[in-house]
Design a protein around this motif. Structure first.
Motif, mmCIF file in Angstrom:
data_model
loop_
_atom_site.group_PDB
_atom_site.id
_atom_site.type_symbol
_atom_site.label_atom_id
_atom_site.label_comp_id
_atom_site.label_asym_id
_atom_site.label_seq_id
_atom_site.Cartn_x
_atom_site.Cartn_y
_atom_site.Cartn_z
ATOM 1 N N ALA A 162 12.172 12.378 -25.462
ATOM 2 C CA ALA A 162 10.978 11.906 -24.735
ATOM 3 C C ALA A 162 11.325 10.671 -23.915
ATOM 4 C CB ALA A 162 9.864 11.619 -25.727
ATOM 5 N N LYS A 163 12.146 10.867 -22.903
ATOM 6 C CA LYS A 163 12.605 9.762 -22.063
ATOM 7 C C LYS A 163 12.576 10.178 -20.596
ATOM 8 C CE LYS A 163 15.697 7.799 -25.495
ATOM 9 N NZ LYS A 163 17.081 7.569 -25.927
ATOM 10 N N ILE A 164 12.549 9.187 -19.730
ATOM 11 C CA ILE A 164 12.714 9.452 -18.299
ATOM 12 C C ILE A 164 13.993 8.744 -17.866
ATOM 13 C CG2 ILE A 164 11.692 9.294 -16.006
ATOM 14 C CD1 ILE A 164 8.966 8.963 -17.247
ATOM 15 N N ILE A 165 14.931 9.519 -17.385
ATOM 16 C CA ILE A 165 16.219 8.949 -16.986
ATOM 17 C C ILE A 165 16.422 9.153 -15.485
ATOM 18 C CG2 ILE A 165 18.718 8.959 -17.347
ATOM 19 C CD1 ILE A 165 18.284 10.013 -20.126
ATOM 20 N N PHE A 166 16.833 8.093 -14.815
ATOM 21 C CA PHE A 166 17.189 8.201 -13.399
ATOM 22 C C PHE A 166 18.607 7.678 -13.194
ATOM 23 C CE2 PHE A 166 12.498 7.796 -12.971
ATOM 24 C CZ PHE A 166 12.258 8.965 -12.262
ATOM 25 N N ALA A 224 27.218 0.619 -5.221
ATOM 26 C CA ALA A 224 26.851 0.400 -6.616
ATOM 27 C C ALA A 224 26.241 1.681 -7.151
ATOM 28 C CB ALA A 224 25.861 -0.758 -6.742
ATOM 29 N N GLU A 225 26.367 1.869 -8.458
ATOM 30 C CA GLU A 225 25.699 3.004 -9.085
ATOM 31 C C GLU A 225 25.226 2.570 -10.454
ATOM 32 O OE1 GLU A 225 28.500 6.205 -9.162
ATOM 33 O OE2 GLU A 225 29.955 5.110 -10.366
ATOM 34 N N GLY A 226 24.164 3.219 -10.917
ATOM 35 C CA GLY A 226 23.634 2.801 -12.195
ATOM 36 C C GLY A 226 22.618 3.781 -12.721
ATOM 37 N N SER A 227 21.905 3.366 -13.746
ATOM 38 C CA SER A 227 20.902 4.239 -14.343
ATOM 39 C C SER A 227 19.841 3.416 -15.041
ATOM 40 C CB SER A 227 21.546 5.197 -15.353
ATOM 41 O OG SER A 227 22.080 4.456 -16.430
ATOM 42 N N THR A 228 18.685 4.033 -15.219
ATOM 43 C CA THR A 228 17.636 3.439 -16.045
ATOM 44 C C THR A 228 17.106 4.497 -17.005
ATOM 45 O OG1 THR A 228 15.890 3.966 -14.434
ATOM 46 C CG2 THR A 228 16.872 1.770 -14.305
ATOM 47 N N VAL A 229 16.663 4.033 -18.159
ATOM 48 C CA VAL A 229 16.035 4.909 -19.146
ATOM 49 C C VAL A 229 14.666 4.322 -19.469
ATOM 50 C CG1 VAL A 229 16.202 5.912 -21.457
ATOM 51 C CG2 VAL A 229 18.289 5.494 -20.128
ATOM 52 N N GLN A 230 13.646 5.163 -19.455
ATOM 53 C CA GLN A 230 12.293 4.724 -19.799
ATOM 54 C C GLN A 230 11.756 5.569 -20.939
ATOM 55 O OE1 GLN A 230 11.541 5.090 -15.433
ATOM 56 N NE2 GLN A 230 9.954 3.567 -15.831
ATOM 57 N N ILE A 236 10.983 0.178 -19.299
ATOM 58 C CA ILE A 236 12.433 0.365 -19.221
ATOM 59 C C ILE A 236 13.045 -0.029 -20.566
ATOM 60 C CG2 ILE A 236 14.531 -0.498 -18.104
ATOM 61 C CD1 ILE A 236 13.040 0.889 -16.019
ATOM 62 N N VAL A 237 13.891 0.820 -21.131
ATOM 63 C CA VAL A 237 14.600 0.437 -22.353
ATOM 64 C C VAL A 237 16.100 0.286 -22.128
ATOM 65 C CG1 VAL A 237 12.901 1.373 -23.946
ATOM 66 C CG2 VAL A 237 14.750 2.850 -23.118
ATOM 67 N N GLN A 238 16.565 0.706 -20.976
ATOM 68 C CA GLN A 238 17.995 0.556 -20.693
ATOM 69 C C GLN A 238 18.210 0.503 -19.194
ATOM 70 O OE1 GLN A 238 21.216 3.705 -21.439
ATOM 71 N NE2 GLN A 238 21.090 2.624 -23.378
ATOM 72 N N VAL A 239 19.065 -0.402 -18.778
ATOM 73 C CA VAL A 239 19.446 -0.448 -17.373
ATOM 74 C C VAL A 239 20.932 -0.767 -17.318
ATOM 75 C CG1 VAL A 239 18.904 -2.912 -17.044
ATOM 76 C CG2 VAL A 239 18.844 -1.385 -15.102
ATOM 77 N N VAL A 251 19.345 3.581 -1.003
ATOM 78 C CA VAL A 251 19.299 3.671 -2.462
ATOM 79 C C VAL A 251 18.770 5.049 -2.828
ATOM 80 C CG1 VAL A 251 18.512 2.574 -4.584
ATOM 81 C CG2 VAL A 251 18.727 1.214 -2.487
ATOM 82 N N ARG A 252 19.576 5.824 -3.526
ATOM 83 C CA ARG A 252 19.145 7.154 -3.944
ATOM 84 C C ARG A 252 18.798 7.117 -5.420
ATOM 85 N NH1 ARG A 252 21.838 13.095 -3.093
ATOM 86 N NH2 ARG A 252 21.806 12.363 -0.933
ATOM 87 N N CYS A 253 17.646 7.673 -5.748
ATOM 88 C CA CYS A 253 17.180 7.766 -7.133
ATOM 89 C C CYS A 253 17.088 9.244 -7.496
ATOM 90 C CB CYS A 253 15.807 7.103 -7.258
ATOM 91 S SG CYS A 253 15.000 7.357 -8.852
ATOM 92 N N THR A 254 17.894 9.668 -8.446
ATOM 93 C CA THR A 254 17.980 11.084 -8.813
ATOM 94 C C THR A 254 17.478 11.293 -10.234
ATOM 95 O OG1 THR A 254 19.935 11.311 -7.404
ATOM 96 C CG2 THR A 254 19.557 13.049 -9.027
ATOM 97 N N TYR A 255 16.668 12.300 -10.406
ATOM 98 C CA TYR A 255 16.133 12.622 -11.727
ATOM 99 C C TYR A 255 17.223 13.232 -12.601
ATOM 100 C CZ TYR A 255 13.003 14.471 -15.297
ATOM 101 O OH TYR A 255 12.379 14.744 -16.490
ATOM 102 N N VAL A 256 17.310 12.753 -13.851
ATOM 103 C CA VAL A 256 18.295 13.265 -14.792
ATOM 104 C C VAL A 256 17.550 13.948 -15.946
ATOM 105 C CG1 VAL A 256 20.161 12.661 -16.388
ATOM 106 C CG2 VAL A 256 19.934 11.439 -14.204
ATOM 107 N N LYS A 257 17.871 15.226 -16.156
ATOM 108 C CA LYS A 257 17.227 15.998 -17.228
ATOM 109 C C LYS A 257 17.731 15.555 -18.590
ATOM 110 C CE LYS A 257 16.696 20.809 -17.166
ATOM 111 N NZ LYS A 257 16.892 22.139 -16.475
#
Lengths: 142, 142, 142, 142
Positions: free
Chosen positions: B91-95, B109-115, B62-65, B81-87
């Motif tokens: 070269a990252k994976i964003i949810f 609550a709502e949020g995001s993570t970047v990997q 994880i590089v960002q939350v 808790v819903r986890c949705t894929y973000v295009k």
């Protein structure tokens, strides 16, 4: 309009075995606790801790947290967590955080938290409570 | 350029006694684990979990939350808790995440993570690994 | 046959907001981490930490933990966690723990942990590794 | 005199990434939460949960916890945690726990917790509260 200030505290955090994950680095969620450790130290040092605020009849729940991870911490590492007060006009408490290793300028992680004021009925305060305005004046932050 | 997709999973989380703090609500840091629970369920369901990725020789730290808290969860509550894929092109994976109560549209609550991708030497990958590009094509996300 | 020794370390633990539960006291599970904090400090001080042991090709997983709670810790409390080495003949590492408030003799909690030696293939060691016997001699514990 | 009963619940626990430590196994302290998960499920199913008890004016803090670890859980494992009611004469609630993998008889960990009754002033109850005696009769445990 937010403005970083010169008011901060630093706490040392030693990485515990239980905080390290299967990748041998501190699990990212623990940084949120590191932030809290520093925020509590700030509250204690400057008289604006949870208990101080509770005595005035308010609670200050977190409404926003964010963290950017630049590098990793390993088991046995010591980290310096700095919590800096951020000036803002709305009825919020904002802190900025950096995590570094002792004696290093390299940022391992940085982030922020935003807190609001609820009164003892749980009602969101649109204006800063009086005690908080006074605290800001005393700290030369107004 | 990030674009939310239709690809998501939902997991139910029951608030545990140990997760509730002195304010009688879930401590804010635990939402980061709730996000992780949903992210792991996504990985399992769509074949892109930590272990799948590890088999291809990569880790995805994880590089960002970030998380915004709109309301509180109490002991005994169930949360969806819903986890949705973000295009995204890099070269990252964003949810993206939302937390609601069952049968409710109110966002708690709502949020995001970047990997990002690291290879087995810990080197940051500037281009998506091949297996990930293939996965995206298979999922109609490319 | 187990025998308490004079060899111990003490660490101070400050109760964090995130450790307090809805009953306004430290959630019982966190005492296991307090024990670990003290056990790690012992390892560091006397050269028998996880990393020292790992260098000798062994790991020392916990096989038993117990804790008796006599009183409660509250948010803002400081606790002194003492970790004392317990002599035993089998190939085990046993520690006894007490938690008190600074300057007080009242025991808030007490407990123990037992660890065994696994070699680098995960095989349980029926006899103490040589480095551990030497360490005990050096510490006058043999 | 303590006597194991036939009254139990089982819950499934999925090992989360954040629960695994640097040894690639579940950190021992998390088993205390697994026990709590099962204990809460027991309370819910049989009407003796924290909130039920709180309505009667009592809290039931943990005064003793112990766990023996026989084997390890890894990331991705599912575990079945069984919480069994243990009969005892004193004013205590005792549970025994076992953790196994689904469809396996091998015990991964086993342990117990002891809880006491405090009234709303925090006073330890030397005799079981009336509601608890009634509950035991209803459950054929008296």
């Amino acid at each position: 309009m937010e403005e970083i200030t010169e008011l901060f505290v630093e706490v040392n955090v030693e990485v515990k075995f239980s905080e390290v994950d299967a990748l041998q680095i501190v699990w990212h969620g623990h940084y949120i606790r590191y932030f809290e450790d520093a925020r509590e130290a700030f509250g204690k040092q400057y008289g604006i801790g949870y208990l101080d605020i509770y005595e005035h009849g308010f609670t200050i729940p977190i409404v926003q947290v964010s963290c950017n991870y630049k590098a990793a911490l390993k088991y046995g590492d010591t980290a310096v967590v700095r919590c800096t007060y951020v000036k803002t006009l709305p009825a919020k408490i904002i802190f900025a955080f950096t995590i570094k290793k002792p004696g290093s300028d390299t940022i391992i992680a940085e982030g922020s938290t935003v807190q609001v004021f609820l009164d003892d009925k749980g009602i969101l305060q649109l204006y800063s409570p009086e005690f908080y305005d006074k605290w800001k004046i005393k700290m030369n932050l107004a």
